[in-house]
Design a protein around this motif. Structure first.
Motif, PDB file in Angstrom:
ATOM      1  N   GLY A  91       0.865  -1.144   0.034  1.00  0.00           N
ATOM      2  CA  GLY A  91       0.074   0.054   0.045  1.00  0.00           C
ATOM      3  C   GLY A  91       0.810   1.098   0.018  1.00  0.00           C
ATOM      4  N   VAL A  92       1.950   1.196   0.169  1.00  0.00           N
ATOM      5  CA  VAL A  92       2.829   2.337   0.163  1.00  0.00           C
ATOM      6  C   VAL A  92       3.431   2.690  -1.246  1.00  0.00           C
ATOM      7  CG1 VAL A  92       3.578   2.094   2.434  1.00  0.00           C
ATOM      8  CG2 VAL A  92       5.143   1.177   0.634  1.00  0.00           C
ATOM      9  N   HIS A 141      17.419  -3.028   8.200  1.00  0.00           N
ATOM     10  CA  HIS A 141      18.405  -2.390   9.373  1.00  0.00           C
ATOM     11  C   HIS A 141      17.884  -1.471  10.009  1.00  0.00           C
ATOM     12  CE1 HIS A 141      22.556  -2.308  11.255  1.00  0.00           C
ATOM     13  NE2 HIS A 141      22.344  -0.876  10.868  1.00  0.00           N
ATOM     14  N   SER A 142      16.855  -0.731   9.363  1.00  0.00           N
ATOM     15  CA  SER A 142      16.271   0.511  10.123  1.00  0.00           C
ATOM     16  C   SER A 142      15.474   0.094  11.381  1.00  0.00           C
ATOM     17  CB  SER A 142      15.348   1.313   9.269  1.00  0.00           C
ATOM     18  OG  SER A 142      14.318   0.229   8.584  1.00  0.00           O
ATOM     19  N   ALA A 143      15.208  -1.322  11.329  1.00  0.00           N
ATOM     20  CA  ALA A 143      14.154  -1.829  12.187  1.00  0.00           C
ATOM     21  C   ALA A 143      15.238  -2.412  13.384  1.00  0.00           C
ATOM     22  CB  ALA A 143      13.345  -3.094  11.813  1.00  0.00           C
ATOM     23  N   THR A 144      16.246  -2.870  12.970  1.00  0.00           N
ATOM     24  CA  THR A 144      17.200  -3.390  13.867  1.00  0.00           C
ATOM     25  C   THR A 144      18.037  -2.051  14.864  1.00  0.00           C
ATOM     26  OG1 THR A 144      18.014  -4.919  12.332  1.00  0.00           O
ATOM     27  CG2 THR A 144      19.674  -4.589  13.945  1.00  0.00           C
ATOM     28  N   HIS A 151       9.652  11.338  14.469  1.00  0.00           N
ATOM     29  CA  HIS A 151      10.283  12.429  13.581  1.00  0.00           C
ATOM     30  C   HIS A 151      11.458  11.986  12.878  1.00  0.00           C
ATOM     31  CE1 HIS A 151       8.695  15.583  16.659  1.00  0.00           C
ATOM     32  NE2 HIS A 151       8.758  14.648  17.456  1.00  0.00           N
ATOM     33  N   ALA A 152      11.502  10.488  12.711  1.00  0.00           N
ATOM     34  CA  ALA A 152      12.572   9.991  11.567  1.00  0.00           C
ATOM     35  C   ALA A 152      11.694   9.822  10.423  1.00  0.00           C
ATOM     36  CB  ALA A 152      13.006   8.801  11.981  1.00  0.00           C
ATOM     37  N   THR A 159       9.557   5.765  -1.228  1.00  0.00           N
ATOM     38  CA  THR A 159      10.379   4.483  -0.877  1.00  0.00           C
ATOM     39  C   THR A 159       9.544   3.423  -0.258  1.00  0.00           C
ATOM     40  OG1 THR A 159      11.288   5.304   1.386  1.00  0.00           O
ATOM     41  CG2 THR A 159      12.366   6.051  -0.837  1.00  0.00           C
ATOM     42  N   ILE A 160      10.043   2.072  -0.091  1.00  0.00           N
ATOM     43  CA  ILE A 160       9.322   1.329   0.613  1.00  0.00           C
ATOM     44  C   ILE A 160       9.340   1.464   2.080  1.00  0.00           C
ATOM     45  CG2 ILE A 160       9.443  -1.258   1.028  1.00  0.00           C
ATOM     46  CD1 ILE A 160      10.317  -1.792  -1.680  1.00  0.00           C
ATOM     47  N   SER A 161      10.568   2.282   2.437  1.00  0.00           N
ATOM     48  CA  SER A 161      10.738   2.806   4.016  1.00  0.00           C
ATOM     49  C   SER A 161       9.448   3.476   4.401  1.00  0.00           C
ATOM     50  CB  SER A 161      12.092   3.352   4.065  1.00  0.00           C
ATOM     51  OG  SER A 161      13.052   2.485   3.842  1.00  0.00           O
TER      52      SER A 161
END
Length: 481
Positions: A402-403, A443-446, A460-461, A467-469
């Motif tokens: 959905g993104v 890695h963002s989740a890590t 705030h990030a 992007t998929i992020s």
């Protein structure tokens, strides 16, 4: 002195490392960087399982598979990507990434960092003593680190051992594509090899005793991967075990008898049902340990079951904390720092949670990517694990497709994301993603899990658009309501 030409002039070192896989290499490197002399003992190839029979060859086989799959879902490109994979080129690509099963480059790396190499089978012969091939004795001033990894296990199925089955080693190094391949096991090895060999043209049957794939991840991960494998032509049979195996002639077909009735005939049989520690021939009995057992260690990776132990470490797969190359290397960095601190006589080590000498991530923030099609990636605790651990939690689920970034990545993008939140601290305990390309999202989740970042700060990030992020924004919105 070149690592490959170590002599017997000096048989005493500050640190002895047994096993020159990625874990052992990193322990030796960290020890040497701290000013300690280090020797590494290896009975096979420098670089270990990962370099020649696991991470590198398997991912080299899988990358053309996923790249083709994704390209076929991009308008303007899909019509240009037709026909089968070039099997010869894929296997040559795999061979190149294993350095054609030669370790010259790895040996040169050891030389460049000043670590001595001794080839042969190293065995403990009491405290701080390692004997190589029964004739050469090495002494450690400070520490011995056992980093010998793990091996595939064959279950006690009648006829199996005589049928010459594949393990992960044969599955990643095979020189040709089998016409018919039966895989037993629905974990990472089974799923990845089913993905690779089916795409290369094999007829693949995947037998799983349980009810789904990837049982250590969130249930939806295995479900989405199973759907994709079925669409690719893999025959998946869950709730199915093997009662007997027979191969009448070497190189001939193998017959697999099932506990649900009937049998399957194949050209090769891959057993991917578990691992065991390579500790059966390490001389563990000379220090009061049981040969063939996993090593129990503290968070500095020091073995706990040896009396008055201030010298013996078990790092990587041998300690059964997290059987992953990157976690073994992480443990090596922690253990290397700890043994160097102890060698310097540091009175108090930083063994508090997330301290410099504590492998806390082994408990709280282990990341893993399954390079199937689609990829499955997870870090930290699943919802069920968090609930069993006694946390008050909430799971937030979102459709990855959905993104906008996912829609641009591929037509009909299918995927899912879950964030597990500790409601008392409002931090992320775990995250799971399934979909094309999500391995690079992990890695963002890590970072969020390991740093225990409050959700109010994560708000705030800002993820870049498109992007998929951006799935992070959707997850946080879902939590905030």
């Amino acid at each position: 002195m070149p690592a490959s030409e170590a002599t017997r002039a000096d048989e005493t070192y500050d640190v002895i490392v047994v096993g020159a896989g990625p874990t052992g290499e990193n322990v030796a490197d960290r020890a040497h960087a701290a000013g300690l002399s280090a020797v590494i003992v290896e009975s096979e190839r420098v670089g270990g399982e990962c370099s020649y029979w696991a991470c590198m060859p398997s991912k080299a086989l899988l990358r053309p598979v996923t790249a083709r799959s994704e390209a076929r879902r991009v308008p303007g490109l899909k019509d240009a990507v037709t026909g089968p994979l070039d099997t010869e080129a894929v296997l040559a690509h795999r061979d190149a990434f294993t350095s054609h099963w030669k370790d010259d480059g790895q040996v040169r790396w050891l030389e460049s960092v000043g670590v001595t190499l001794v080839r042969g089978q190293g065995r403990l012969a009491g405290p701080r003593k390692v004997v190589v091939d029964g004739e050469r004795t090495l002494h450690a001033r400070h520490a011995v680190a056992l980093c010998t990894g793990s091996r595939a296990v064959l279950p006690p199925i009648p006829g199996l051992a005589d049928a010459a089955p594949w393990t992960s080693r044969e599955a990643t190094s095979a020189a040709s594509v089998p016409g018919r391949l039966v895989i037993v096991g629905g974990g990472v090895v089974g799923v990845e090899m089913a993905t690779a060999w089916r795409a290369l043209g094999a007829s693949v049957t995947l037998l799983v005793r349980g009810e789904g794939l990837l049982p250590r991840m969130e249930p939806f991960a295995g479900q989405l991967v199973a759907e994709s494998l079925a669409e690719a032509g893999v025959l998946l049979r869950t709730g199915t075990g093997v009662t007997r195996v027979r191969r009448e002639a070497p190189g001939g077909p193998v017959t697999v008898e099932l506990d649900t009735g009937g049998e399957i005939v194949a050209d090769e049989l891959l057993i991917a049902t578990g691992r065991a520690p390579r500790t059966d021939d390490l001389g563990l009995e000379t220090v009061g340990l049981t040969p063939g057992a996993w090593l129990t260690v503290d968070d500095t990776c020091r073995v706990t079951d040896v009396a008055d132990n201030d010298w013996l470490y078990g790092v990587g797969d041998v300690n059964h904390r997290a059987l992953l190359t990157h976690q073994g290397k992480y443990q090596a960095r922690i253990a290397g720092a700890a043994l160097a601190a102890r060698a310097r006589g540091v009175p108090i080590l930083e063994t508090d949670r997330w301290g410099a000498h504590a492998a806390t991530a082994d408990h709280a923030a282990v990341p893993q990517v399954v390079f199937s099609d689609p990829e499955a990636a997870a870090v930290g605790l699943s919802l069920a694990e968090a609930e069993r651990a006694g946390y008050r939690v909430r799971a937030v689920d979102q459709d990855l497709g959905g993104v906008a970034g996912a829609a641009l990545y591929a037509d009909g993008y299918r995927g899912r994301a879950r964030m597990v939140v500790d409601l008392d601290r409002e931090t992320v305990l775990g995250a799971t993603f399934v979909g094309p390309g999500v391995g690079e999202l992990l890695h963002s989740a890590t970072l969020a899990v390991a740093a225990e970042i409050p959700l109010e700060r994560l708000w705030h990030a800002v993820p870049a658009y498109p992007t998929i992020s951006e799935i992070w924004l959707r997850l946080l919105e879902g939590y905030r309501g």
